[in-house]
Structure formats: structure tokens, C-alpha cells
Design a protein around this motif. Structure first.
Motif, short mmCIF file in Angstrom:
data_model
loop_
_atom_site.label_atom_id
_atom_site.label_comp_id
_atom_site.label_asym_id
_atom_site.label_seq_id
_atom_site.Cartn_x
_atom_site.Cartn_y
_atom_site.Cartn_z
N ILE A 77 0.69 -0.93 -0.17
CA ILE A 77 0.12 0.45 -0.26
C ILE A 77 0.62 1.19 -0.56
O ILE A 77 2.02 1.18 0.26
CB ILE A 77 -0.88 -0.23 0.82
N ASN A 88 -4.80 6.78 3.78
CA ASN A 88 -5.31 4.87 2.32
C ASN A 88 -5.37 4.50 3.02
O ASN A 88 -4.62 3.20 3.77
CB ASN A 88 -4.21 5.55 1.35
N GLU A 89 -7.01 3.85 2.54
CA GLU A 89 -7.54 2.51 2.95
C GLU A 89 -7.18 0.92 1.62
O GLU A 89 -7.96 1.79 0.51
CB GLU A 89 -8.67 2.46 3.74
N ASP A 90 -6.83 0.19 2.13
CA ASP A 90 -6.73 -0.99 0.67
C ASP A 90 -7.61 -2.45 1.40
O ASP A 90 -6.86 -2.95 2.20
CB ASP A 90 -5.81 -0.71 0.20
N THR A 115 -4.96 -0.06 6.29
CA THR A 115 -5.35 1.17 5.82
C THR A 115 -3.51 1.92 6.78
O THR A 115 -2.53 1.11 7.60
CB THR A 115 -5.87 1.49 7.01
#
Lengths: 114, 115
Positions: B48, B57-59, B63
């Protein structure tokens, strides 16, 4: 999609000998990097190519290390002569461009200098 | 002179709990930050990233939080799974002359997630 290919996977040599590593980046990736990762450390950039031109080689020990990417695809990294402190994993990475691009790494070549 | 520091060499957590991996940096010119994961005998794989214009930012389960004033970022993994057990590297880059960027890596931190 094929990843970054490196060979050999392992190499054992004696000090003062020469060694060469080969890298084939992901197809279409213009930027290629060589890193040195010493045990217990993070990867350290040695040299960066954009196509067949050198972008950054400020951390490459040029008295013994050399690298080329003649046709803008494959690359070789050479050490001549090797020292004990060169024992490390040599990682090759590639990316689409120069900036804000994800770098994709190969599995690396583990070099032991005896 | 270490510009990217991962001060904890290892972390052990239980499956299902949160894993928090920390990273500090010293170069205020860094504007792009990444986390890579590495399994034994493999190369690092991208996990990430976050740009300096964002603070989060989150996936999926991952995070990344960025605190520019503290020059600190962290990676949160929720919930942690045994397959997350690996060495995690924090990396940062800054734009250089000619438009290129050079990634600077931390030393890495070994995460172990226990079943």
C-alpha cells in the motif's frame, strides 16, 4: 503477467573473484533498479536505469561494481573483484516510469563471498 | 544516517487482532510513502502507498496513516491473519532533479501472527 526474473538465485565465490547477476524486468517497464540488501537491513539502491540510460548511480561503488542495460530491457550487474562485505542479496526491480510508480521486485540473488 | 526508521524489529499478535507497524522519517522532502511485504526467499511485494497530500489510505484490511508534522506513518492490519506473517518494510521517496525518485527503505520489521 510474468514478474521480474533474476539469475542465478544463489552464488558463492571467494574474495577477489568476479561475479555477474542478470535481470529481466517486467515487459514494458522502462525503469530498472538494482538494490543491495545486507542481512538485517532494508534494500539500498545501487543504480537506476531509464530505458538504457543511467538515472542515478550515486550509491554504486564504481571501483568494483558496474551495471549495464544495453538494449533497454535486460540488465547485468557485475562485481570485480568481490570483497567479503559484498555478501548480500542483490535485488532487481522494475517500474513503468520514474516517479510515483510501484516497483516490482525479483526474488533476488544471494551472494556469499568467502 | 538513516532517513527512514523502523525502530521495532519485531511484533507478535494474535490472529484476528490489530497489527500496528510504525515508521519514522527525517527527510521533510519525502512526498510518497510505501509499505512492502517480504516473505523468506522472495523479493519484496508492494502492499500500500500514500501521498503526502493525504493522511490516510485504505485498501481492504490494510490502512496507512500519515502524520506529516510528526514525520510518522503507520500501517494497520485489521484483522490480522497468519498469512500476514512476514517482514514489512517502510519506504519513502522524494522527487529529484530530472523527475526521478529514489526509494529509501527502513530496516524492516518482522510480524508474526499466531493462530
Amino acid at each position: 503477467e510474468a514478474g521480474v526474473a533474476q539469475s542465478p538465485r544463489y552464488k558463492i565465490i571467494e574474495k577477489r573473484q568476479s561475479v555477474a547477476f542478470w535481470c529481466n524486468p517486467i515487459s514494458g517497464h522502462a525503469t530498472l533498479y538494482w538494490y543491495q540488501q545486507i542481512l538485517g537491513q532494508g534494500p539500498k539502491l545501487l543504480i537506476q536505469f531509464q530505458n538504457n540510460g543511467v538515472v542515478d548511480d550515486s550509491q554504486l561503488p564504481k571501483d568494483r561494481f558496474s551495471a549495464e542495460r544495453l538494449k533497454g530491457v535486460d540488465s547485468t550487474l557485475k562485481i570485480q573483484p568481490a570483497k567479503l562485505e559484498d555478501s548480500a542479496v542483490y535485488l532487481c526491480a522494475s517500474s513503468l516510469g520514474l516517479a510515483k510508480n510501484i516497483q516490482y521486485f525479483g526474488a533476488g540473488t544471494r551472494l556469499s563471498v568467502l | 544516517d538513516q532517513q527512514v526508521k523502523q525502530n521495532s524489529p519485531s511484533l507478535s499478535v494474535q490472529e484476528g487482532r490489530i497489527s500496528i507497524l510504525n515508521c519514522d522519517y527525517t527527510n521533510s522532502m519525502f512526498d510518497y510513502f510505501l509499505w512492502y511485504k517480504k516473505y523468506p526467499a522472495e523479493g519484496p511485494t508492494f502492499l500500500i502507498s500514500i501521498s503526502s497530500i493525504k493522511d490516510k489510505n485504505e485498501d481492504g484490511r490494510f490502512t496507512v496513516f500519515l502524520n506529516k508534522s510528526a514525520k510518522h506513518l503507520s500501517l494497520h492490519i485489521v484483522p490480522s491473519q497468519p498469512g500476514d506473517s512476514a517482514v514489512y518494510f517502510c519506504a519513502a521517496s522524494a522527487m529529484e532533479q530530472g523527475g526521478s525518485e529514489k526509494l529509501v527503505f527502513g530496516k524492516g520489521m518482522k510480524l508474526t501472527v499466531n493462530p
